[in-house]
Design a protein around this motif. Structure first.
Motif, PDB file in Angstrom:
ATOM      1  N   LEU A  57       0.848  -0.910   0.266  1.00 31.11           N
ATOM      2  CA  LEU A  57      -0.186  -0.087   0.099  1.00 31.11           C
ATOM      3  C   LEU A  57       0.967   1.015   0.110  1.00 31.11           C
ATOM      4  CD1 LEU A  57      -2.503   1.668   0.502  1.00 31.11           C
ATOM      5  CD2 LEU A  57      -1.924   1.623   2.950  1.00 31.11           C
ATOM      6  N   VAL A  58       2.112   1.498   0.747  1.00 28.46           N
ATOM      7  CA  VAL A  58       2.804   2.126   0.921  1.00 28.46           C
ATOM      8  C   VAL A  58       3.921   2.499  -0.202  1.00 28.46           C
ATOM      9  CG1 VAL A  58       5.405   3.776   2.142  1.00 28.46           C
ATOM     10  CG2 VAL A  58       2.381   2.490   3.395  1.00 28.46           C
ATOM     11  N   GLY A  59       3.763   1.377  -0.679  1.00 26.75           N
ATOM     12  CA  GLY A  59       4.196   1.456  -1.934  1.00 26.75           C
ATOM     13  C   GLY A  59       3.941   1.678  -3.120  1.00 26.75           C
ATOM     14  N   ALA A  60       2.644   1.722  -3.124  1.00 22.15           N
ATOM     15  CA  ALA A  60       1.447   2.543  -4.383  1.00 22.15           C
ATOM     16  C   ALA A  60       1.522   4.355  -3.977  1.00 22.15           C
ATOM     17  CB  ALA A  60       0.350   1.603  -4.000  1.00 22.15           C
ATOM     18  N   VAL A  61       1.119   4.125  -2.756  1.00 20.97           N
ATOM     19  CA  VAL A  61       0.855   5.708  -2.458  1.00 20.97           C
ATOM     20  C   VAL A  61       2.322   6.623  -3.259  1.00 20.97           C
ATOM     21  CG1 VAL A  61       1.439   8.040  -0.432  1.00 20.97           C
ATOM     22  CG2 VAL A  61      -0.243   5.577  -0.442  1.00 20.97           C
ATOM     23  N   ARG A  62       3.569   5.669  -2.782  1.00 25.85           N
ATOM     24  CA  ARG A  62       5.591   5.883  -2.978  1.00 25.85           C
ATOM     25  C   ARG A  62       5.542   6.211  -4.184  1.00 25.85           C
ATOM     26  NH1 ARG A  62       8.352   4.365   1.616  1.00 25.85           N
ATOM     27  NH2 ARG A  62       7.872   5.268   3.623  1.00 25.85           N
ATOM     28  N   GLN A  63       5.269   5.328  -5.086  1.00 26.90           N
ATOM     29  CA  GLN A  63       4.849   5.623  -6.225  1.00 26.90           C
ATOM     30  C   GLN A  63       4.176   6.975  -7.046  1.00 26.90           C
ATOM     31  OE1 GLN A  63       5.039   1.841  -8.530  1.00 26.90           O
ATOM     32  NE2 GLN A  63       3.988   2.463 -11.000  1.00 26.90           N
ATOM     33  N   PHE A  64       3.331   6.920  -6.649  1.00 28.97           N
ATOM     34  CA  PHE A  64       2.465   8.025  -7.134  1.00 28.97           C
ATOM     35  C   PHE A  64       3.658   9.364  -7.078  1.00 28.97           C
ATOM     36  CE2 PHE A  64      -1.165   4.886  -7.966  1.00 28.97           C
ATOM     37  CZ  PHE A  64      -1.860   5.818  -8.947  1.00 28.97           C
ATOM     38  N   GLU A  65       3.581   8.995  -5.444  1.00 23.25           N
ATOM     39  CA  GLU A  65       4.108  10.148  -6.042  1.00 23.25           C
ATOM     40  C   GLU A  65       4.944  10.796  -6.197  1.00 23.25           C
ATOM     41  OE1 GLU A  65       4.736  11.821  -0.460  1.00 23.25           O
ATOM     42  OE2 GLU A  65       6.390   9.587  -1.444  1.00 23.25           O
ATOM     43  N   SER A  66       6.054  10.245  -6.556  1.00 19.56           N
ATOM     44  CA  SER A  66       7.568   9.550  -7.488  1.00 19.56           C
ATOM     45  C   SER A  66       6.972  10.584  -8.438  1.00 19.56           C
ATOM     46  CB  SER A  66       8.318   8.501  -7.529  1.00 19.56           C
ATOM     47  OG  SER A  66       6.876   8.257  -8.564  1.00 19.56           O
TER      48      SER A  66
ATOM     49  N   GLY B 160       4.525   6.036   6.018  1.00 23.52           N
ATOM     50  CA  GLY B 160       4.034   5.721   4.981  1.00 23.52           C
ATOM     51  C   GLY B 160       3.518   7.629   4.565  1.00 23.52           C
ATOM     52  N   GLY B 161       3.407   8.010   5.637  1.00 21.88           N
ATOM     53  CA  GLY B 161       3.192   8.928   5.500  1.00 21.88           C
ATOM     54  C   GLY B 161       1.449   9.616   4.975  1.00 21.88           C
ATOM     55  N   LEU B 162       1.193   8.649   6.089  1.00 17.15           N
ATOM     56  CA  LEU B 162      -0.648   9.439   6.559  1.00 17.15           C
ATOM     57  C   LEU B 162      -0.931  10.414   6.934  1.00 17.15           C
ATOM     58  CD1 LEU B 162      -3.876   8.198   5.744  1.00 17.15           C
ATOM     59  CD2 LEU B 162      -3.477   7.421   8.243  1.00 17.15           C
ATOM     60  N   ASP B 163      -1.555  11.667   5.968  1.00 16.72           N
ATOM     61  CA  ASP B 163      -1.479  13.276   6.267  1.00 16.72           C
ATOM     62  C   ASP B 163      -2.509  13.778   7.487  1.00 16.72           C
ATOM     63  OD1 ASP B 163       0.778  13.854   4.323  1.00 16.72           O
ATOM     64  OD2 ASP B 163      -0.645  13.556   2.636  1.00 16.72           O
ATOM     65  N   VAL B 164      -4.144  13.040   7.002  1.00 15.94           N
ATOM     66  CA  VAL B 164      -5.389  12.970   7.489  1.00 15.94           C
ATOM     67  C   VAL B 164      -5.778  11.665   7.130  1.00 15.94           C
ATOM     68  CG1 VAL B 164      -6.806  14.585   7.458  1.00 15.94           C
ATOM     69  CG2 VAL B 164      -5.411  15.356   6.755  1.00 15.94           C
ATOM     70  N   GLY B 165      -6.988  11.811   8.588  1.00  9.74           N
ATOM     71  CA  GLY B 165      -7.906  10.900   8.530  1.00  9.74           C
ATOM     72  C   GLY B 165      -9.077  11.426   9.907  1.00  9.74           C
ATOM     73  N   VAL B 166     -10.106  10.348   9.484  1.00 12.45           N
ATOM     74  CA  VAL B 166     -11.453  10.854  10.252  1.00 12.45           C
ATOM     75  C   VAL B 166     -11.554  10.011  10.948  1.00 12.45           C
ATOM     76  CG1 VAL B 166     -12.980   9.074   8.365  1.00 12.45           C
ATOM     77  CG2 VAL B 166     -13.215  10.907  10.207  1.00 12.45           C
ATOM     78  N   VAL B 167     -12.102  10.132  11.929  1.00 15.62           N
ATOM     79  CA  VAL B 167     -12.189   8.269  13.402  1.00 15.62           C
ATOM     80  C   VAL B 167     -12.994   7.321  12.813  1.00 15.62           C
ATOM     81  CG1 VAL B 167     -14.043   9.798  14.842  1.00 15.62           C
ATOM     82  CG2 VAL B 167     -12.218   8.102  15.886  1.00 15.62           C
TER      83      VAL B 167
ATOM     84  N   GLY C  64     -13.441  -0.223  -0.611  1.00 18.20           N
ATOM     85  CA  GLY C  64     -14.041  -1.683  -0.358  1.00 18.20           C
ATOM     86  C   GLY C  64     -13.874  -1.162   0.673  1.00 18.20           C
ATOM     87  N   SER C  65     -12.449  -2.654   1.199  1.00 20.03           N
ATOM     88  CA  SER C  65     -12.027  -2.715   2.500  1.00 20.03           C
ATOM     89  C   SER C  65     -10.574  -3.130   2.073  1.00 20.03           C
ATOM     90  CB  SER C  65     -12.335  -3.198   3.141  1.00 20.03           C
ATOM     91  OG  SER C  65     -12.821  -4.363   3.073  1.00 20.03           O
ATOM     92  N   TYR C  66      -9.982  -3.531   3.256  1.00 16.04           N
ATOM     93  CA  TYR C  66      -8.507  -3.736   3.600  1.00 16.04           C
ATOM     94  C   TYR C  66      -7.507  -3.412   2.439  1.00 16.04           C
ATOM     95  CZ  TYR C  66     -11.932  -6.731   6.101  1.00 16.04           C
ATOM     96  OH  TYR C  66     -12.925  -7.186   6.983  1.00 16.04           O
ATOM     97  N   GLY C  67      -7.512  -2.395   2.098  1.00 15.19           N
ATOM     98  CA  GLY C  67      -6.061  -2.083   1.138  1.00 15.19           C
ATOM     99  C   GLY C  67      -6.662  -3.080   0.236  1.00 15.19           C
ATOM    100  N   ALA C  68      -7.552  -3.466  -0.157  1.00 13.62           N
ATOM    101  CA  ALA C  68      -8.034  -4.205  -2.128  1.00 13.62           C
ATOM    102  C   ALA C  68      -7.748  -2.645  -2.589  1.00 13.62           C
ATOM    103  CB  ALA C  68      -9.134  -4.436  -1.978  1.00 13.62           C
TER     104      ALA C  68
ATOM    105  N   ALA D  69       6.779  -3.750  -2.308  1.00 14.10           N
ATOM    106  CA  ALA D  69       6.684  -3.375  -1.515  1.00 14.10           C
ATOM    107  C   ALA D  69       7.843  -1.986  -0.465  1.00 14.10           C
ATOM    108  CB  ALA D  69       7.285  -4.637  -0.544  1.00 14.10           C
ATOM    109  N   ALA D  70       7.213  -1.568   0.123  1.00 14.99           N
ATOM    110  CA  ALA D  70       8.413  -0.310   0.876  1.00 14.99           C
ATOM    111  C   ALA D  70       8.519  -0.991   1.195  1.00 14.99           C
ATOM    112  CB  ALA D  70       7.456   0.613   1.046  1.00 14.99           C
ATOM    113  N   GLU D  71       9.563  -1.401   1.275  1.00 18.56           N
ATOM    114  CA  GLU D  71      11.565  -2.238   2.205  1.00 18.56           C
ATOM    115  C   GLU D  71      11.014  -1.086   3.600  1.00 18.56           C
ATOM    116  OE1 GLU D  71      14.880  -1.861   0.899  1.00 18.56           O
ATOM    117  OE2 GLU D  71      14.638  -3.348  -1.498  1.00 18.56           O
ATOM    118  N   ASP D  72      11.352  -0.055   4.337  1.00 17.54           N
ATOM    119  CA  ASP D  72      10.957   0.037   5.252  1.00 17.54           C
ATOM    120  C   ASP D  72      10.005   0.059   6.136  1.00 17.54           C
ATOM    121  OD1 ASP D  72       9.528   1.928   3.472  1.00 17.54           O
ATOM    122  OD2 ASP D  72       9.522   3.676   4.626  1.00 17.54           O
ATOM    123  N   ILE D  73       8.540  -0.629   5.369  1.00 13.55           N
ATOM    124  CA  ILE D  73       7.223  -0.735   5.935  1.00 13.55           C
ATOM    125  C   ILE D  73       6.743  -2.120   6.409  1.00 13.55           C
ATOM    126  CG2 ILE D  73       4.765  -1.034   5.687  1.00 13.55           C
ATOM    127  CD1 ILE D  73       6.236   1.984   6.093  1.00 13.55           C
TER     128      ILE D  73
END
Length: 661
Positions: free
Chosen positions: A61-70, A106-113, A284-288, A326-330
């Motif tokens: 999941l974090v690897g996907a975010v970082r690929q977009f971010e790049s 992984g850089g999560l910026d904002v979230g709702v409870v 959906g859920s679970y990072g699909a 996969a992001a190696e640090d995660i």
């Protein structure tokens, strides 16, 4: 926090983006500032990858975010709630700290409870969860910004119990995020844990805050832990969502025009819709999947130009492959959590009196038979939604459990780790139900319950019968070899027959209540998430019982047709025995000639009265030869006899006419 990502390359790598345009761009690329908002919802601690089940895992999941971010630095990573809670054992055993660490790094910026952020109470959220997040950022208020809740108030007031919004500036564009949560949360967690707070109306809160921050932001995104009840990307699905008579439906229709997009969660559905010219998404859920908002803002005026919305798949389930590296640090965080869980899994949680097994000669081989394990888990489910202190909803009447959700047995003998005979460890309990499903309750009629039971028989499938475990107090009788819809012969609850028209509260897990394993009868009534995870409730069930016994069989019983009522046993002498002597001694000579009408009803008196004088008087003396009569005597005798006979005939005829009359 700002990140750079490249959308085009990542979309090609994902190979399947469902774009739903909101509006055509009215400016060229040179005149706009382009921002990406990547969203997740209902991650539920799924840090380990399981692509065959649609789980990307935290590292991918974090690897996907970082690929977009790049490719595009103007990227924000957000969550619509339930990052933690209802987690698999690897995260659960450390109170979801590996999940929170993975998302924060992984850089999560904002979230709702989400409602599961309240699983251990409001104090746990503010005193443990928020500070844990905060340690990964130097930005003040970071922990609070990951748990927004504009409609969460201190009890009896309108004072905010959580931060209501967060603003992030990206390349000169100010993006505001408002957070709201379903008001149903009050029934989804332990009442004792949320006694200090209340949950208000989402529409009121969202619109109030949108107006409050309107002059502070250029774009407003609502993050809501609330969602639609259906999935799909077609127009019909989006129309259904727009007209849903639910809390979320009202939010979709009545949210302020100042809100430019809505990222939702809670219901684990997937939809990329545009409703009233506004993107409405859930992943959906679970990072699909991830949700993606491509936002274009006029660079000079800071006016919103367009928002394009889509879902980005992270997993190819058919090929069972991850679509992003996969992001190696995660991955290092995940590996450490797996190792820790392996050790902690040996901790004891309870005691059993004997083996508790699944169905089949080899336990688990036959899902079409009743089993002690399946019935026991149904008992756990019923206890969890009746007696359990952490349950805040209405008590259930019965519970059902699918055999396919059970993946191991509980054995009395000690395992090789040496925990001791009869001891159940965390790892053993987790192995029985490894999917970390939540428990749900549904309001169903007796007819709905019968339909669900009938759906156990699935001819033509690889497994033609999927036997449900049923809780104590509920029983039914069935015929295996019957026509579809005619297997179930009777159903009783606590000794009383189920009323087809009455409504009952039925507990099961989130997989089954969504129609999983073909039990579509649950779709007849909406399922309410209890906020309880199956593993956690099972562990607490063991803690509440000194020793747990295998659940008995016989709750589902083969129907035996009642024996027909036998005919009365004939007596050995069906007809009266004849008397030893004739009822009446026959006269030595017939009194009269037989009647010419034999069918006439017998008279109450003899058919003919005997003549007053016998036809011939017996001799009174010794037997002697009589003297020969003279001719005169014979003539007179004959005449007298004839007269007597004529008189008797007249009397008989008169009597016969009298009776006929």
């Amino acid at each position: 926090m700002k990140r750079g990502i490249g959308g085009c390359a990542a979309l090609a790598a994902a190979s399947a983006l469902l774009f739903v345009p909101q509006a055509a761009s009215a400016a060229t690329a040179d005149e706009t500032t382009d921002i990406q908002v990547i969203g997740i919802n209902d991650f539920h601690g799924r840090i380990e990858a399981n692509p065959g089940n649609g789980v990307a895992g935290a590292a991918s999941l974090v690897g996907a975010v970082r690929q977009f971010e790049s490719e595009n630095p103007n990227t924000l990573f957000v969550s619509a709630g339930d990052n933690i809670g209802a987690s698999t054992f690897t995260s659960f055993i450390q109170q979801d700290e590996p999940t929170m660490e993975s998302l924060a790094l992984g850089g999560l910026d904002v979230g709702v409870v989400g409602n599961h952020e309240f699983d251990q109470g409001y104090a746990d959220l503010t005193d443990r969860v928020q500070p844990f997040y905060q340690q990964f950022s130097a930005e003040e208020g970071y922990g609070q910004d990951l748990t927004l809740g504009a409609n969460v108030y201190m009890a009896g007031t309108q004072d905010p119990a959580l931060s209501e919004y967060a603003i992030r500036e990206v390349d000169g564009v100010r993006v505001g995020f408002i957070g709201t949560i379903t008001a149903d949360t009050r029934t989804l967690v332990s009442p004792a844990g949320i006694s200090e707070i209340e949950f208000g109306d989402q529409v009121e809160a969202a619109n109030r805050v949108a107006a409050e921050i309107a002059d502070q932001v250029d774009v407003t995104v609502l993050l809501t832990h609330s969602g639609a009840e259906v999935s799909g990307d077609d127009a019909a699905t989006c129309d259904e969502i727009a007209n849903e008579q639910t809390e979320f439906g009202a939010l979709v229709r009545d949210a302020s025009p100042e809100i430019d997009a809505i990222l939702s969660g809670h219901t684990h559905q997937a939809y990329p819709c545009t409703i009233q010219d506004r993107p409405i998404l859930q992943t959906g859920s679970y990072g699909a999947n991830m949700s993606l908002l491509d936002i274009a803002v006029d660079t000079a005026t800071k006016e919103l130009v367009s928002v394009n919305a889509s879902l980005v798949p992270l997993v190819d389930e058919e090929a069972e492959e991850l679509l992003f590296p996969a992001a190696e640090d995660i991955q290092a965080v995940v590996d450490a959590a797996v190792a820790f869980a392996a050790v902690q899994g040996n901790e004891p949680v309870g005691q059993i009196s004997a083996d508790i097994l699944r169905g089949g000669e080899v336990p688990g081989d036959d899902r079409g038979v009743e089993s002690p394990m399946n019935n026991l888990v149904a008992d756990v489910y019923l206890w969890s939604t009746t007696e359990y202190a952490k349950y805040g909803g209405e008590p259930a009447d019965l519970a059902l459990m699918n055999a396919g959700g059970l993946r191991d047995d509980l054995l009395y003998a000690s395992s090789e780790v040496g925990e001791g005979d009869g001891v159940v460890t965390y790892a053993e309990a987790a192995a029985v139900q490894p999917f970390a499903n939540t428990l749900t309750t549904s309001e169903l009629t007796g007819a709905d319950i019968e339909q669900i039971l009938e759906e156990q028989w699935q001819p033509g499938e690889d497994r033609p019968k999927l036997q449900l475990g049923i809780s104590e107090g509920f029983t039914y009788e069935y015929i295996d070899e019957a026509e579809p819809g005619e297997h179930v012969q009777s159903m009783t609850l606590n000794g009383e027959a189920l009323d087809p028209a009455a409504t009952y509260t039925v507990t099961t897990n989130s997989f089954v209540s969504a129609g999983g394993d073909g039990f579509t009868g649950f779709n007849n009534g909406p399922a309410r998430d209890s906020g309880l995870i199956d593993l956690e409730t099972t562990v607490d069930y063991f803690a509440a019982h000194d020793v747990v016994d295998p659940a008995p069989l016989g709750r589902a019983a083969v129907y035996e047709e009642a024996e027909p009522t036998p005919d009365p046993t004939p007596s050995e002498e069906p007809t009266p025995a004849p008397s030893e002597e004739p009822t009446a001694a026959p006269s030595e000579e017939p009194t009269a000639a037989p009647s010419e009408e034999p069918t006439a009803a017998p008279s109450e008196e003899p058919t003919a009265a005997p003549s007053e004088d016998p036809t011939a008087a017996p001799s009174a003396g010794p037997t002697e030869a009589p003297l020969a009569p003279t001719g005169g005597d014979v003539t007179w005798g004959l005449g007298f006899g004839a007269a007597a006979l004529m008189a008797a005939g007249i009397v008989l005829a008169a009597r016969t006419r009298s009776r006929k009359a």
